[in-house]
Design an enzyme around this catalytic site. Structure first.
Site, short mmCIF file in Angstrom:
data_model
loop_
_atom_site.label_atom_id
_atom_site.label_comp_id
_atom_site.label_asym_id
_atom_site.label_seq_id
_atom_site.Cartn_x
_atom_site.Cartn_y
_atom_site.Cartn_z
CG HIS A 101 -0.35 -0.01 2.45
ND1 HIS A 101 0.26 -1.07 2.98
CD2 HIS A 101 -0.30 0.89 3.49
CE1 HIS A 101 0.89 -0.91 4.26
NE2 HIS A 101 0.32 0.22 4.47
CG HIS A 103 1.31 5.33 4.21
ND1 HIS A 103 0.41 5.41 5.25
CD2 HIS A 103 1.88 4.22 4.23
CE1 HIS A 103 0.58 4.15 5.88
NE2 HIS A 103 1.44 3.43 5.19
#
Length: 136
Positions: A101, A103
């Site tokens: 992922h 940020h």
């Protein structure tokens, strides 16, 4: 492919309710549940990849392009002073959820978010050594 016991697979694929700010066939972008700043978002691929090294180049490129769009949106609507786009690989880097992922973190001059590190110095001749080791 998803992983049954991966919380981020469930978040990315809508099995768990989220505060989704963007979605397409490949990724979902959600507000971070434990944000460093208001608007802190996560770009999460719908397929499971533990880290960047497991990803195919097309999905990686797509995720980064979406991160750029999210960052642009944050700049436009939050009037933030800057953006951090962060991605961790491995526990030593700070990765705590082992589903790739990104940020996207809006930054403000007065936010007090600490994203710094201690600097190290190369010994005499070490820059040549590291340059040679890392060149390909």
């Amino acid at each position: 492919m998803t992983k049954d016991d991966c919380i981020f697979c469930k978040l990315a694929n809508g099995e768990i309710p989220t505060n989704t700010v963007y979605e397409d066939d490949d990724v979902r972008v959600i507000l971070d549940a434990d944000p460093a700043a208001k608007g802190h978002s996560l770009v999460i691929p719908k397929n499971h990849f533990a880290n960047v090294f497991e990803m195919d180049d097309d999905t990686l490129a797509k995720a980064m392009c979406v991160a750029k769009k999210v960052a642009k949106r944050q700049m436009d609507v939050l009037s933030c002073d800057g953006i951090n786009i962060l991605q961790n690989n491995g526990e030593a880097s700070g990765q705590t959820v082992f589903h790739y992922h990104i940020h996207v973190l809006p930054r403000f001059d007065s936010d007090n978010v600490g994203l710094s590190w201690n600097h190290v110095a190369y010994d005499e001749g070490e820059t040549d050594k590291y340059r040679d080791m890392l060149s390909f």
